[in-house]
Design a protein around this motif. Structure first.
Motif, PDB file in Angstrom:
ATOM      1  N   GLY A 109     -15.605   0.992   6.910  1.00 29.38           N
ATOM      2  CA  GLY A 109     -14.711   2.007   7.425  1.00 29.38           C
ATOM      3  C   GLY A 109     -14.653   1.886   8.936  1.00 29.38           C
ATOM      4  N   PRO A 110     -13.802   2.675   9.613  1.00 31.88           N
ATOM      5  CA  PRO A 110     -13.676   2.575  11.067  1.00 31.88           C
ATOM      6  C   PRO A 110     -15.012   2.741  11.792  1.00 31.88           C
ATOM      7  CG  PRO A 110     -12.001   4.014  10.167  1.00 31.88           C
ATOM      8  CD  PRO A 110     -12.902   3.681   9.029  1.00 31.88           C
ATOM      9  N   ASP A 111     -15.844   3.679  11.340  1.00 37.80           N
ATOM     10  CA  ASP A 111     -17.172   3.835  11.932  1.00 37.80           C
ATOM     11  C   ASP A 111     -18.273   3.427  10.963  1.00 37.80           C
ATOM     12  OD1 ASP A 111     -16.232   5.020  14.331  1.00 37.80           O
ATOM     13  OD2 ASP A 111     -15.831   6.822  13.164  1.00 37.80           O
ATOM     14  N   ALA A 112     -17.904   3.257   9.690  1.00 37.32           N
ATOM     15  CA  ALA A 112     -18.911   3.005   8.669  1.00 37.32           C
ATOM     16  C   ALA A 112     -19.208   1.516   8.564  1.00 37.32           C
ATOM     17  CB  ALA A 112     -18.448   3.558   7.317  1.00 37.32           C
ATOM     18  N   PHE A 113     -19.727   0.936   9.659  1.00 39.47           N
ATOM     19  CA  PHE A 113     -20.182  -0.447   9.608  1.00 39.47           C
ATOM     20  C   PHE A 113     -21.644  -0.473  10.000  1.00 39.47           C
ATOM     21  CE2 PHE A 113     -17.994   0.341  13.627  1.00 39.47           C
ATOM     22  CZ  PHE A 113     -19.040   0.159  14.502  1.00 39.47           C
ATOM     23  N   PHE A 114     -22.318  -1.581   9.678  1.00 42.98           N
ATOM     24  CA  PHE A 114     -23.746  -1.666   9.996  1.00 42.98           C
ATOM     25  C   PHE A 114     -23.940  -2.272  11.375  1.00 42.98           C
ATOM     26  CE2 PHE A 114     -23.597  -2.121   5.288  1.00 42.98           C
ATOM     27  CZ  PHE A 114     -23.959  -0.820   5.037  1.00 42.98           C
ATOM     28  N   LEU A 127     -33.849 -12.987  -1.149  1.00 39.97           N
ATOM     29  CA  LEU A 127     -33.466 -11.569  -1.067  1.00 39.97           C
ATOM     30  C   LEU A 127     -33.098 -11.191   0.373  1.00 39.97           C
ATOM     31  CD1 LEU A 127     -33.358  -9.290  -3.178  1.00 39.97           C
ATOM     32  CD2 LEU A 127     -35.511  -8.480  -2.288  1.00 39.97           C
ATOM     33  N   LEU A 128     -33.867 -11.752   1.335  1.00 37.37           N
ATOM     34  CA  LEU A 128     -33.612 -11.492   2.756  1.00 37.37           C
ATOM     35  C   LEU A 128     -32.206 -11.933   3.137  1.00 37.37           C
ATOM     36  CD1 LEU A 128     -34.926 -10.693   5.510  1.00 37.37           C
ATOM     37  CD2 LEU A 128     -35.478 -13.088   5.792  1.00 37.37           C
ATOM     38  N   SER A 129     -31.794 -13.093   2.623  1.00 35.14           N
ATOM     39  CA  SER A 129     -30.462 -13.607   2.938  1.00 35.14           C
ATOM     40  C   SER A 129     -29.382 -12.628   2.485  1.00 35.14           C
ATOM     41  CB  SER A 129     -30.282 -14.969   2.256  1.00 35.14           C
ATOM     42  OG  SER A 129     -28.949 -15.179   1.928  1.00 35.14           O
ATOM     43  N   THR A 130     -29.576 -12.017   1.307  1.00 41.73           N
ATOM     44  CA  THR A 130     -28.600 -11.045   0.815  1.00 41.73           C
ATOM     45  C   THR A 130     -28.511  -9.836   1.731  1.00 41.73           C
ATOM     46  OG1 THR A 130     -29.297 -11.711  -1.369  1.00 41.73           O
ATOM     47  CG2 THR A 130     -27.895  -9.788  -1.224  1.00 41.73           C
ATOM     48  N   PHE A 131     -29.680  -9.319   2.153  1.00 39.73           N
ATOM     49  CA  PHE A 131     -29.687  -8.126   3.003  1.00 39.73           C
ATOM     50  C   PHE A 131     -29.074  -8.417   4.366  1.00 39.73           C
ATOM     51  CE2 PHE A 131     -32.489  -6.339  -0.094  1.00 39.73           C
ATOM     52  CZ  PHE A 131     -32.244  -4.991  -0.005  1.00 39.73           C
ATOM     53  N   LEU A 132     -29.275  -9.662   4.858  1.00 37.76           N
ATOM     54  CA  LEU A 132     -28.702  -9.999   6.160  1.00 37.76           C
ATOM     55  C   LEU A 132     -27.190 -10.153   6.063  1.00 37.76           C
ATOM     56  CD1 LEU A 132     -31.277 -12.459   7.704  1.00 37.76           C
ATOM     57  CD2 LEU A 132     -30.867 -10.079   8.255  1.00 37.76           C
ATOM     58  N   LEU A 133     -26.698 -10.568   4.881  1.00 32.53           N
ATOM     59  CA  LEU A 133     -25.257 -10.743   4.717  1.00 32.53           C
ATOM     60  C   LEU A 133     -24.514  -9.419   4.794  1.00 32.53           C
ATOM     61  CD1 LEU A 133     -24.612 -13.343   1.887  1.00 32.53           C
ATOM     62  CD2 LEU A 133     -23.656 -13.348   4.156  1.00 32.53           C
ATOM     63  N   ILE A 134     -25.097  -8.345   4.227  1.00 37.77           N
ATOM     64  CA  ILE A 134     -24.371  -7.075   4.132  1.00 37.77           C
ATOM     65  C   ILE A 134     -24.181  -6.458   5.516  1.00 37.77           C
ATOM     66  CG2 ILE A 134     -26.318  -5.505   3.844  1.00 37.77           C
ATOM     67  CD1 ILE A 134     -23.206  -5.327   1.713  1.00 37.77           C
ATOM     68  N   VAL A 135     -25.019  -6.875   6.494  1.00 34.10           N
ATOM     69  CA  VAL A 135     -24.965  -6.284   7.837  1.00 34.10           C
ATOM     70  C   VAL A 135     -23.560  -6.372   8.422  1.00 34.10           C
ATOM     71  CG1 VAL A 135     -25.827  -6.482  10.183  1.00 34.10           C
ATOM     72  CG2 VAL A 135     -27.367  -6.805   8.284  1.00 34.10           C
ATOM     73  N   VAL A 136     -22.851  -7.477   8.109  1.00 31.64           N
ATOM     74  CA  VAL A 136     -21.619  -7.764   8.817  1.00 31.64           C
ATOM     75  C   VAL A 136     -20.396  -7.107   8.169  1.00 31.64           C
ATOM     76  CG1 VAL A 136     -20.838  -9.853   7.656  1.00 31.64           C
ATOM     77  CG2 VAL A 136     -20.720  -9.706  10.127  1.00 31.64           C
ATOM     78  N   VAL A 137     -20.568  -6.548   6.947  1.00 36.03           N
ATOM     79  CA  VAL A 137     -19.412  -6.036   6.217  1.00 36.03           C
ATOM     80  C   VAL A 137     -19.025  -4.652   6.720  1.00 36.03           C
ATOM     81  CG1 VAL A 137     -18.529  -5.424   3.946  1.00 36.03           C
ATOM     82  CG2 VAL A 137     -20.093  -7.324   4.194  1.00 36.03           C
ATOM     83  N   PRO A 138     -17.785  -4.444   7.171  1.00 41.13           N
ATOM     84  CA  PRO A 138     -17.351  -3.109   7.567  1.00 41.13           C
ATOM     85  C   PRO A 138     -16.817  -2.321   6.373  1.00 41.13           C
ATOM     86  CG  PRO A 138     -15.678  -4.710   8.149  1.00 41.13           C
ATOM     87  CD  PRO A 138     -16.761  -5.463   7.450  1.00 41.13           C
TER      88      PRO A 138
END
Lengths: 350, 121
Positions: free
Chosen positions: A105-110, A92-103
């Motif tokens: 929107g222009p400001d809507a990134f993690f 589950l941790l791997s999934t949550f860490l993956l989403i960090v990098v997905v942008p």
């Protein structure tokens, strides 16, 4: 980083981002399970699927979670208990860490990581660790075989994924996923600059290789030997019951969503709509509304890609273990190396 | 703190959130679920037959050569990435050098193929 209209302190931003991340992981997972696994699969097999809980069975997910919460937790006597308990959390941790990098929107990134491509390739492999832990610690022959098969398969298909991504990096000239999106939406194709250039057009081979590799990384049929329920009784998940099993299940479909997000960032133009012109001479002009519309566009693209993944899943039989390895090593890897060479030549010459 | 470090700090917050969510749900399940222990339940499940021997039985790992090949190829992919991110800047010189590198990679793969390492042994 663009300036937000309202200045939010760092801790507020962090909480906001983490909540957004939870939504971005769990909402696609729920949508995929209900729309595709419950409904689409049923329709493809000429049945109705869940119909009792809520209108058209839409509350079925809540009912399922409620059911799994009440299941007894069984850990075999021989199992290595600590690792047995850790394994679903690692996946589950791997999934949550993956989403960090997905942008989105222009400001809507993690997080705006310059080595974004490296990051998701590295973190994506953490789930293999969780699966191996589960397979080994269960002290069950099925689980052990399933875990080893999963490791072999994920190793074989990690490489085509890395090499397919390399083509995108060559073309975009950056490993930052935000930058890759910008390049796709402001770039030109065949000398026409106003339409943008989603990389699926010039990296079509790379996109195909990437999606095949994603299918294998997610252990979806036709690449589901590690969990093969008819021969290995769900492989590495055999001994899991109750909520720990559900965590594997959630992680599987959440990861499908996240990989589809990443594929749409790399190949489909991310949060921009391909072939439309947003007046992107200055990104700041559109930033204020793209932050709201962008996530919706990303969600649409993600669902489209998951539709393809699930379609293949529901309609294809299982490969044999050696066929799977042969396919990766003798076809996909030479093909992706050739793809890199051609991309590089065209990039430098033109 | 620099933006660079803050972005990686977000990664830490996300992992904390993942662990918290996992712990929360497992804790909720532990509070709700029943426990009726019996000896049979805790035997390893192998399709209803009593397991013979240990679960950690020896099995033939057929693809250990692939694991070695994977390490080689993955390390070489790491060398390709920095060039890929700035392929245009290095121009023709970088292109020729990297094409030689890729051909060497392919050559290695075909060598392993010819030696018969890529088949079910």
């Amino acid at each position: 980083m663009h300036q937000l209209a309202v200045e939010i302190p760092y801790w507020g931003q962090s909480i906001f981002r983490v909540l957004g991340g939870l939504v971005a992981v769990l909402l696609p997972a729920g949508g995929i399970v209900y729309l595709f696994l419950f409904k689409m699969m049923s329709f493809m097999q000429s049945r109705l699927g869940p119909m009792e809980a809520g209108p058209f069975g839409s509350m079925q997910l809540l009912a399922e979670v409620g059911k799994w919460l009440q299941k007894e937790d069984i850990q075999p006597d021989n199992a290595d208990k600590t690792i047995f308990k850790m394994a679903p959390v690692v996946v589950l941790l791997s999934t949550f860490l993956l989403i960090v990098v997905v942008p989105f929107g222009p400001d809507a990134f993690f997080a705006d990581l310059d080595a974004g491509v490296f990051y998701f390739l590295a973190v994506g492999s953490v789930s293999v660790l969780g699966i191996l832990m589960a397979g080994w610690s269960s002290a069950n022959k099925y689980s052990l075989l399933g875990g080893l098969r999963a490791a072999g398969q994920l190793i074989a298909y990690e490489l085509p994924m890395v090499l397919a991504t390399l083509g995108v990096v060559i073309q975009a000239g950056s490993m930052n996923l935000n930058r890759i999106v910008e390049v796709q939406n402001t770039g030109e194709i065949f000398g026409i600059g106003i339409l943008g250039n989603p990389f699926i057009l010039t990296q079509g081979v790379g996109f195909l290789i990437f999606m095949i590799a994603v299918q294998a990384e997610l252990t979806q049929p036709p690449f589901d030997m590690p969990i093969a329920e008819s021969e290995l009784v769900s492989g590495y998940m055999t001994e899991y019951s109750g909520f720990r099993f559900l965590m594997f299940f959630i992680a599987e479909f959440a990861t499908a969503g996240v990989f589809a997000f990443i594929a749409s960032v790399l190949f489909l133009g991310g949060w921009g709509v391909p072939f439309t012109w947003f007046g992107w001479e200055n990104l700041d002009d559109v930033a204020w509304w793209m932050n709201v519309v962008g996530p919706l566009i990303m969600f649409t693209k993600m669902m489209g890609l998951v539709l393809i993944i699930m379609w293949v899943r529901f309609s294809s039989p299982r490969f044999r273990e050696d066929q799977l390895q042969t396919f990766a090593w003798k076809f996909l890897i030479p093909l992706s190396l050739a793809n890199i060479a051609v991309t590089a030549i065209l990039k430098v010459v033109f | 703190m620099s933006d660079f470090l803050r972005d990686y700090l977000n990664v830490v917050w996300f992992s904390v959130a993942a662990l918290a969510i996992g712990g929360l749900l497992l804790g909720l399940a532990a509070a709700i679920r029943p426990t009726f222990p019996s000896a049979e339940k805790y035997i390893a499940y192998e399709s209803g037959v009593d397991p013979v021997g240990m679960g950690w039985s020896q099995s033939q790992i057929r693809y250990y050569v692939f694991a070695l090949l994977f390490v080689i190829f993955d390390v070489e992919a790491v060398f390709l990435f920095p060039w890929a991110a700035s392929a245009e800047r290095y121009g023709t010189f970088g292109l020729v050098v990297m094409l030689i590198f890729i051909v060497l990679l392919l050559d290695g793969l075909f060598y392993a193929w010819k030696r018969g390492l890529l088949r079910w042994v």
